[in-house]
Design a protein around this motif. Structure first.
Motif, PDB file in Angstrom:
ATOM      1  N   VAL A   1       0.843  -1.206   0.000  1.00 37.33           N
ATOM      2  CA  VAL A   1       0.000   0.000   0.000  1.00 37.33           C
ATOM      3  C   VAL A   1       0.875   1.251   0.000  1.00 37.33           C
ATOM      4  CG1 VAL A   1      -1.750   1.303   1.275  1.00 37.33           C
ATOM      5  CG2 VAL A   1      -1.892  -1.192   1.153  1.00 37.33           C
ATOM      6  N   LEU A   2       1.934   1.241   0.803  1.00 33.66           N
ATOM      7  CA  LEU A   2       2.852   2.380   0.853  1.00 33.66           C
ATOM      8  C   LEU A   2       3.531   2.586  -0.498  1.00 33.66           C
ATOM      9  CD1 LEU A   2       4.346   4.568   2.460  1.00 33.66           C
ATOM     10  CD2 LEU A   2       5.996   2.810   3.154  1.00 33.66           C
ATOM     11  N   ALA A   3       3.961   1.495  -1.123  1.00 36.51           N
ATOM     12  CA  ALA A   3       4.606   1.599  -2.437  1.00 36.51           C
ATOM     13  C   ALA A   3       3.667   2.230  -3.450  1.00 36.51           C
ATOM     14  CB  ALA A   3       5.048   0.212  -2.904  1.00 36.51           C
ATOM     15  N   SER A   4       2.406   1.817  -3.422  1.00 34.75           N
ATOM     16  CA  SER A   4       1.422   2.379  -4.351  1.00 34.75           C
ATOM     17  C   SER A   4       1.252   3.878  -4.145  1.00 34.75           C
ATOM     18  CB  SER A   4       0.078   1.667  -4.161  1.00 34.75           C
ATOM     19  OG  SER A   4      -0.920   2.232  -4.987  1.00 34.75           O
ATOM     20  N   ARG A   5       1.217   4.294  -2.875  1.00 36.73           N
ATOM     21  CA  ARG A   5       1.091   5.724  -2.556  1.00 36.73           C
ATOM     22  C   ARG A   5       2.307   6.502  -3.060  1.00 36.73           C
ATOM     23  NH1 ARG A   5      -1.953   7.645   1.797  1.00 36.73           N
ATOM     24  NH2 ARG A   5      -3.899   6.497   2.055  1.00 36.73           N
ATOM     25  N   CYS A   6       3.484   5.931  -2.875  1.00 35.81           N
ATOM     26  CA  CYS A   6       4.718   6.603  -3.278  1.00 35.81           C
ATOM     27  C   CYS A   6       4.823   6.698  -4.803  1.00 35.81           C
ATOM     28  CB  CYS A   6       5.930   5.870  -2.707  1.00 35.81           C
ATOM     29  SG  CYS A   6       6.053   5.927  -0.905  1.00 35.81           S
ATOM     30  N   LEU A   7       4.455   5.634  -5.497  1.00 34.47           N
ATOM     31  CA  LEU A   7       4.479   5.651  -6.957  1.00 34.47           C
ATOM     32  C   LEU A   7       3.522   6.698  -7.502  1.00 34.47           C
ATOM     33  CD1 LEU A   7       4.558   1.807  -7.649  1.00 34.47           C
ATOM     34  CD2 LEU A   7       6.401   3.440  -8.148  1.00 34.47           C
ATOM     35  N   ALA A   8       2.377   6.854  -6.846  1.00 32.23           N
ATOM     36  CA  ALA A   8       1.402   7.854  -7.284  1.00 32.23           C
ATOM     37  C   ALA A   8       1.944   9.274  -7.144  1.00 32.23           C
ATOM     38  CB  ALA A   8       0.110   7.702  -6.472  1.00 32.23           C
ATOM     39  N   LYS A   9       2.926   9.458  -6.267  1.00 35.03           N
ATOM     40  CA  LYS A   9       3.557  10.760  -6.097  1.00 35.03           C
ATOM     41  C   LYS A   9       4.679  10.986  -7.109  1.00 35.03           C
ATOM     42  CE  LYS A   9       2.739  11.242  -1.108  1.00 35.03           C
ATOM     43  NZ  LYS A   9       2.199  12.635  -1.137  1.00 35.03           N
TER      44      LYS A   9
ATOM     45  N   TRP B   1       7.452   9.130  -7.130  1.00 33.02           N
ATOM     46  CA  TRP B   1       8.726   8.779  -6.517  1.00 33.02           C
ATOM     47  C   TRP B   1       9.282   7.503  -7.147  1.00 33.02           C
ATOM     48  CZ3 TRP B   1       7.729   9.281  -0.499  1.00 33.02           C
ATOM     49  CH2 TRP B   1       7.363  10.614  -0.221  1.00 33.02           C
ATOM     50  N   ARG B   2      10.568   7.351  -7.120  1.00 33.24           N
ATOM     51  CA  ARG B   2      11.207   6.098  -7.522  1.00 33.24           C
ATOM     52  C   ARG B   2      11.231   5.187  -6.302  1.00 33.24           C
ATOM     53  NH1 ARG B   2      14.319   4.043 -11.573  1.00 33.24           N
ATOM     54  NH2 ARG B   2      15.708   2.339 -10.950  1.00 33.24           N
ATOM     55  N   VAL B   3      10.668   4.005  -6.441  1.00 28.10           N
ATOM     56  CA  VAL B   3      10.484   3.102  -5.306  1.00 28.10           C
ATOM     57  C   VAL B   3      11.243   1.797  -5.537  1.00 28.10           C
ATOM     58  CG1 VAL B   3       8.807   1.829  -3.908  1.00 28.10           C
ATOM     59  CG2 VAL B   3       8.201   4.073  -4.844  1.00 28.10           C
ATOM     60  N   SER B   4      11.986   1.373  -4.519  1.00 29.56           N
ATOM     61  CA  SER B   4      12.622   0.066  -4.492  1.00 29.56           C
ATOM     62  C   SER B   4      12.047  -0.703  -3.310  1.00 29.56           C
ATOM     63  CB  SER B   4      14.141   0.193  -4.353  1.00 29.56           C
ATOM     64  OG  SER B   4      14.694   0.884  -5.452  1.00 29.56           O
TER      65      SER B   4
ATOM     66  N   SER C   1       3.122  -3.695 -10.360  1.00 28.52           N
ATOM     67  CA  SER C   1       2.582  -2.393  -9.951  1.00 28.52           C
ATOM     68  C   SER C   1       3.464  -1.224 -10.376  1.00 28.52           C
ATOM     69  CB  SER C   1       2.376  -2.356  -8.439  1.00 28.52           C
ATOM     70  OG  SER C   1       3.623  -2.294  -7.755  1.00 28.52           O
ATOM     71  N   GLY C   2       4.695  -1.526 -10.838  1.00 29.61           N
ATOM     72  CA  GLY C   2       5.581  -0.464 -11.303  1.00 29.61           C
ATOM     73  C   GLY C   2       6.719  -0.118 -10.382  1.00 29.61           C
ATOM     74  N   VAL C   3       6.905  -0.905  -9.296  1.00 27.87           N
ATOM     75  CA  VAL C   3       8.057  -0.683  -8.422  1.00 27.87           C
ATOM     76  C   VAL C   3       9.327  -0.881  -9.244  1.00 27.87           C
ATOM     77  CG1 VAL C   3       9.325  -1.560  -6.426  1.00 27.87           C
ATOM     78  CG2 VAL C   3       6.839  -1.292  -6.311  1.00 27.87           C
ATOM     79  N   HIS C   4      10.251   0.050  -9.135  1.00 27.75           N
ATOM     80  CA  HIS C   4      11.395   0.100 -10.040  1.00 27.75           C
ATOM     81  C   HIS C   4      12.398  -1.020  -9.816  1.00 27.75           C
ATOM     82  CE1 HIS C   4       9.695   4.195  -9.898  1.00 27.75           C
ATOM     83  NE2 HIS C   4      10.072   4.260 -11.156  1.00 27.75           N
ATOM     84  N   GLU C   5      12.604  -1.393  -8.566  1.00 30.08           N
ATOM     85  CA  GLU C   5      13.621  -2.379  -8.224  1.00 30.08           C
ATOM     86  C   GLU C   5      13.082  -3.265  -7.111  1.00 30.08           C
ATOM     87  OE1 GLU C   5      18.439  -2.187  -7.344  1.00 30.08           O
ATOM     88  OE2 GLU C   5      17.141  -0.547  -6.689  1.00 30.08           O
TER      89      GLU C   5
END
Length: 281
Positions: free
Chosen positions: A11-19, A21-24, A39-43
């Motif tokens: 859930v946190l990753a989804s929120r960060c991607l919507a902003k 942000w680059r998420v690992s 979901s699009g998490v980069h790494e």
């Protein structure tokens, strides 16, 4: 960087991607890893957090580092491996770099108080269970002053629930009796609100030096009240409570005044009624 990226982490990753942000993320669960990639998490790294073999795969230079790992098992050994050894591994990894903000999600189970008293972050933890003591050790690792983290936060989360994680509902559907006392307070936090509280820490002004914060929905209902409401909502019979709590079972109401005042955070689902209604609808 989200370590132990599971139920809350997704859930946190989804929120960060919507902003934007680059998420690992790091997870021990292969199916979660695949979901994160989709979901699009980069790494995405599949590894055991408490081990150090993942260190060489990640450059330890992230703006934000969040450890929201869950216990590998409910045993003290499972807690020690996931929480304490996992946080120690993160600290060793950070020795090669730096982060602006380090955050660890702990639990309100570090409070041993009974009698339905109201507890805040200044309340004592003496007499806590072995598992609670391990969590406190992990908190201390996160909060220890270090040149590799600009500031550190610990979020003591109440019982986490949300879509796909509603044990009370499943128990009611099966008609199983409930352990413990019906009068004991059940402190809860919806997973979306746990993610928003985490973001409130990460996005807070750099002048805020970090700290320990309780995170719950702010309501203080008993287990019996919650179960009775859910039974009515589901149109099922109300199973009995065994009323089997011992004298040392924790029964306390969690205050969230500090995070409300310091970070201007408030839960969207400020009672179990709103939270469970959104799930069951």
């Amino acid at each position: 960087m989200i370590f132990g990226c599971g139920y809350l982490g997704e859930v946190l990753a989804s929120r960060c991607l919507a902003k934007g942000w680059r998420v690992s993320a790091l997870t021990r669960n292969p199916s979660t890893a695949e979901s994160l990639r989709e979901s699009g998490v980069h790494e995405v790294i599949e590894a055991q957090l408490h081990e150090d073999d993942w260190h060489s795969l990640l450059n330890p230079s992230f703006d934000f580092v969040v450890n929201c790992v869950g216990a590998a098992s409910r045993s003290p050994e499972g807690y020690r491996q996931s929480y304490l050894a996992g946080q120690e591994s993160i600290c060793r990894w950070l020795e090669g770099g730096r982060t602006e903000t380090l955050l660890f999600t702990s639990s309100v189970s570090v409070y041993p108080q009974g009698g339905g008293v109201l507890v805040d972050e200044s309340s004592g933890t003496e007499g806590v269970s072995e598992r609670g003591s391990i969590l406190l050790d992990a908190e201390n690792k996160c909060m220890s002053p270090t040149e590799h983290a600009g500031r550190s936060f610990v979020l003591r989360l109440a019982g986490l629930y949300g879509p796909g994680r509603h044990l009370l509902v499943e128990k009611l559907k099966k008609g199983e009796p409930f352990d413990g006392n019906s009068s004991r307070t059940l402190n809860l936090i919806h997973v979306e609100d746990a993610a928003s509280a985490t973001l409130s820490c990460l996005e807070s002004p750099q002048g805020l030096s970090g700290g320990i914060y309780n995170v719950s929905d702010g309501s203080h209902f008993s287990r019996g009240e919650i179960v009775h409401w859910l039974a009515g909502r589901l149109d099922v019979d109300i199973p009995p409570f065994l009323e089997s709590d011992g004298r040392r079972v924790a029964d306390r109401k969690i205050s969230i005044r500090k995070i409300q005042e310091n970070l201007n955070w408030k839960p969207r689902y400020n009672s179990f009624v709103k939270g469970y209604d959104s799930i069951l609808s």
